[in-house]
Motif scaffolding. Structure first.
Motif, short mmCIF file in Angstrom:
data_model
loop_
_atom_site.label_atom_id
_atom_site.label_comp_id
_atom_site.label_asym_id
_atom_site.label_seq_id
_atom_site.Cartn_x
_atom_site.Cartn_y
_atom_site.Cartn_z
N GLY A 255 -21.90 -2.33 11.22
CA GLY A 255 -22.11 -0.84 11.31
C GLY A 255 -21.20 0.29 11.97
O GLY A 255 -21.81 1.35 12.51
N TRP A 256 -20.26 -0.62 11.81
CA TRP A 256 -19.11 1.56 12.80
C TRP A 256 -18.33 1.81 11.60
O TRP A 256 -17.83 1.97 11.30
CB TRP A 256 -17.47 -0.31 13.41
CG TRP A 256 -17.46 0.84 14.30
CD1 TRP A 256 -16.70 1.60 14.89
CD2 TRP A 256 -18.67 0.66 15.47
NE1 TRP A 256 -16.82 1.48 16.40
CE2 TRP A 256 -18.05 1.51 16.33
CE3 TRP A 256 -19.47 0.04 16.35
CZ2 TRP A 256 -18.19 1.18 18.24
CZ3 TRP A 256 -20.48 0.62 17.29
CH2 TRP A 256 -19.51 0.98 18.09
N ALA A 257 -19.53 2.24 10.90
CA ALA A 257 -18.65 2.91 9.46
C ALA A 257 -18.92 4.27 9.55
O ALA A 257 -18.30 5.62 8.71
CB ALA A 257 -19.47 2.82 7.67
N LYS A 258 -19.59 4.56 11.03
CA LYS A 258 -19.83 6.44 11.88
C LYS A 258 -19.78 6.54 12.98
O LYS A 258 -20.52 6.87 13.34
CB LYS A 258 -21.04 6.78 10.60
CG LYS A 258 -21.25 8.27 10.63
CD LYS A 258 -22.03 8.86 9.75
CE LYS A 258 -22.20 10.18 9.50
NZ LYS A 258 -23.60 10.98 8.72
#
Lengths: 436, 282
Positions: A255-258
């Motif tokens: 979940g480190w996309a933003k």
């Protein structure tokens, strides 16, 4: 009756004059919502105690900062007397006539010598090397790294790392080591991940993250004099830097996309990642045991060197400018005169602000004050910045559009990505008549 | 006070409001769309003719935004119609606690878009989100996967706005005369036949109205997508327009962009309205 009315009118006029006079002494500084703004409010309270002039630091979340500031500028509004604006706004705000020219003030107080060279170059001067100044360097900042000391110093981990990579586990001195360590600690099954990096593409976060790699790999975004970009931002070194940044993304938590500063600090406070990229200004929260249960085990290091030994970091931080539409420009100028005093800059640093004042910055007292101040001091002499031209936002949009699909979406190659970016930037510079 | 005065008192403020806040900005921005004006500079606006329109209509990034938006509108509105109409069919019968169930089902559309966006971001979280946990998907990245992000946003929109379609459909269903069903039953018509020959034709006009509203809204979606995903594959035209107008301050260009979007919305709506009239005429 007539006398009563005259008296009332006189009273009303006096009140109006008093109100106007009081309002003239109230200064408003606009900044983003973060700890340094709170520190600045504490500092300016002391200015009020000294002079009787109240100063309010008005803040807005980072996501709205640029929009709100420029909306006010565009409306020629006088809501803010001063603004602590981002370095890349300099071109747009100065050529747009929104900032007061501070060249005389700068020269009178010899700020070119008094402030750290990088902060003068990037926070104050526009165009580059023109000798025209629009801001007083206020909050120095750059991208650095935090890490889990206890993980790094665990004997079992140290032995395992040495066996696998052939050298001692320690804060990385090079990007190769950074990649090795990130890979080593990346253990999704244990809910432990290698690294946290910037990936948020809504403003400048991801681009600043990528810049950390590009600059340290010895590449440049372009030629800031001629606006040529082909052969610079898509050079071999830049391509390698981008490939490695993407490799780092594969070692981030799910979940480190933003991810920007909040998430990257959370990576440490929640015990998710071994290392985390962030601006130095966000590090105080990592030393606070109330906000970071691992505070005692959190260490810091400067952005590592690239393969050629070049070591740079993306610049953060801001300069303080006087807004052209302010009704209190004279009072604002007096405030700046107070703000640049060495004792005030020292106090600014004591409160937690990252002073740009060269003497204060290089003092042993400052460098020893926190575990990250030394890394900050080292970094501030190696910083580089994004384009500060008026069309910087278009360049930023193009960078986000090109870089994000490659880093997060695994689309295309680094060479294709940067070639496309170079073409986009060239088209933008051509549109504004900077290149043929 | 004469009738004419009373009429004017009611109408003039509304007309004035519309002219000042709608018509005037609309015409003013139309003028800007033919200039290179940037609100962030003090430079005057220069007339550039159709250059902005040409640039936008030949920019592959803008076409990508249009394609993404079209996909989003189709998935989202189709989903809302299927789910919403299905729920209306279920509720259009005598069931216990019908009123309470209907009220509860309407709750999502009463929430703020921003709140829904933030909640669904948590639900989609790969580490602790309940969706992955419930579906046993491990650490599947709904919002970071470029192939899935847009559909994840559309799914949230379906959850939020299906109740709207349900509400309108329910009104349409309850207005279908009962004697038609009774006649069909006497004629031994099957449920399939009854649905396609009685229910659907009579409810279609009101469902079409729901589709028109939802298409227009889906076309303009900003907040939900902006909060949920950074993926360029989920960058709808409203987000691109916002960035162009308020981050890049390309005022002239973004005015032209807004007009292109407006023309598209009007064109799509007109197609729907024509179809609606046809359905009504049947």
């Amino acid at each position: 009756m007539k006398a009563k009315i005259t008296g009332l009118l006189a009273g009303a006029a006096m009140s109006a004059l008093c109100v106007t006079s009081a309002m003239a002494e109230d200064l408003v500084i606009f900044w983003a919502e973060w700890d340094p703004a709170n520190f600045l409010q504490e500092l300016v309270n002391e200015y009020e105690a000294e002079t009787g002039v109240s100063v309010t630091v008005e803040t807005t979340p980072w996501s709205d900062f640029q929009t709100k500031a420029f909306t006010e500028f565009n409306a020629r509004g006088s809501a803010y007397d001063m603004i602590v604006g981002d370095s890349q706004w300099l071109g747009a705000a100065s050529t747009g006539g929104h900032y007061v020219d501070l060249t005389d003030f700068f020269k009178k107080h010899n700020l070119g010598e008094v402030m750290a060279p990088a902060t003068v170059k990037y926070y104050a001067e526009y165009p580059g090397n023109s000798g025209t100044y629009w801001a007083v360097p206020a909050e120095g900042d750059a991208v650095g790294w935090s890490y889990r000391k206890d993980w790094f110093e665990d004997p079992a981990e140290m032995a395992a790392f040495k066996e696998k990579y052939g050298y001692d586990l320690a804060p990385p001195a090079t990007w190769d080591q950074l990649l090795d360590i990130a890979e080593f600690f990346h253990r999704p099954d244990e809910n432990r991940y290698g690294v946290a990096i910037y990936t948020d593409n809504s403003y400048d976060a991801m681009v600043m993250g990528v810049e950390n790699a590009i600059f340290s790999y010895g590449a440049e975004l372009g030629n800031f004099e001629t606006y040529e970009v082909d052969g610079y931002v898509n050079s071999e070194a830049a391509v390698k830097a981008l490939e490695d940044y993407k490799k780092l993304y594969s070692y981030t938590p799910p979940g480190w996309a933003k991810a920007f500063f909040v998430e990257n600090n959370q990576a440490i406070t929640e015990g998710l990642a071994a290392m985390s990229m962030n601006y130095f200004a966000f590090f105080p929260a990592l030393l606070n045991e109330a906000t970071n249960p691992h505070a005692a085990n959190t260490g810091f290091f400067a952005n590592p060197a690239g393969p050629t030994g070049a070591q740079h970091a993306a610049l953060g931080g801001q300069g303080i400018s006087i807004v052209s539409y302010s009704n209190n420009q004279e009072e604002a100028m007096k405030f700046l005169e107070w703000f640049i005093k060495p004792e005030v800059q020292k106090r600014w640093a004591e409160l937690g602000g990252y002073t740009a004042h060269a003497d204060t910055l290089s003092s042993e007292e400052f460098r020893q004050a926190t575990p990250y101040n030394e890394a900050f001091y080292q970094t501030m002499f190696k910083v580089k910045d994004f384009w500060a031209v008026p069309e910087f936002a278009e360049l930023l949009t193009a960078a986000n559009q090109r870089l994000y699909p490659f880093i997060v979406g695994d689309e295309g190659t680094a060479q294709e990505t940067l070639d496309a970016l170079a073409a986009d930037w060239h088209a933008t510079f051509k549109k504004y008549g900077r290149v043929e | 006070m004469s009738d004419l005065t009373i009429r004017n008192l009611f109408i003039i403020p509304t007309i004035a409001f519309l002219i000042i806040f709608n018509i005037f900005p609309l015409l003013y921005s139309l003028g800007y769309s033919f200039t290179d004006f940037r609100a962030s500079t003090n430079a005057p606006a220069n007339f550039v003719g159709l250059q902005n329109y040409h640039y936008l209509l030949t920019d592959p990034f803008i076409w990508r935004n249009f394609t993404i938006t079209a996909k989003y509108v189709i998935v989202s509105v189709t989903g809302q119609v299927i789910v919403g109409f299905g729920m209306a069919m279920l509720l259009n019968r005598d069931i216990p606690l019908k009123g309470l169930i209907t009220t509860l089902l309407l709750l999502p559309m009463m929430l703020s878009m921003a709140v829904v966006g933030l909640f669904w971001k948590l639900l989609y979280d790969p580490s602790f989100g309940i969706i992955n946990y419930g579906l046993g998907l491990g650490k599947f990245e709904w919002l970071a996967d470029p192939d899935v992000a847009l559909y994840a946003v559309a799914l949230t929109d379906i959850w939020m706005w299906s109740p709207f379609v349900m509400l309108l459909s329910l009104a349409g269903l309850s207005a279908v005369p009962k004697h038609l069903y009774e006649a069909a039953e006497i004629d031994r018509a099957g449920s399939f036949y009854t649905f396609f020959r009685i229910t659907l034709p009579l409810v279609a006009p009101i469902v079409m109205i729901a589709i028109i509203f939802r298409t227009m809204e889906a076309f303009k979606t900003f907040d939900l997508a902006y909060i949920l995903s950074s993926q360029p594959t989920a960058e709808l035209i409203a987000i691109r327009l916002y960035k162009m107008a308020f981050l890049e301050w390309q005022t002239g260009m973004s005015s032209a962009f807004a007009y292109i979007v407006l023309v598209m919305v009007v064109a799509i709506t007109n197609i729907y309205v024509k179809y609606l009239n046809k359905v009504k005429e049947r």
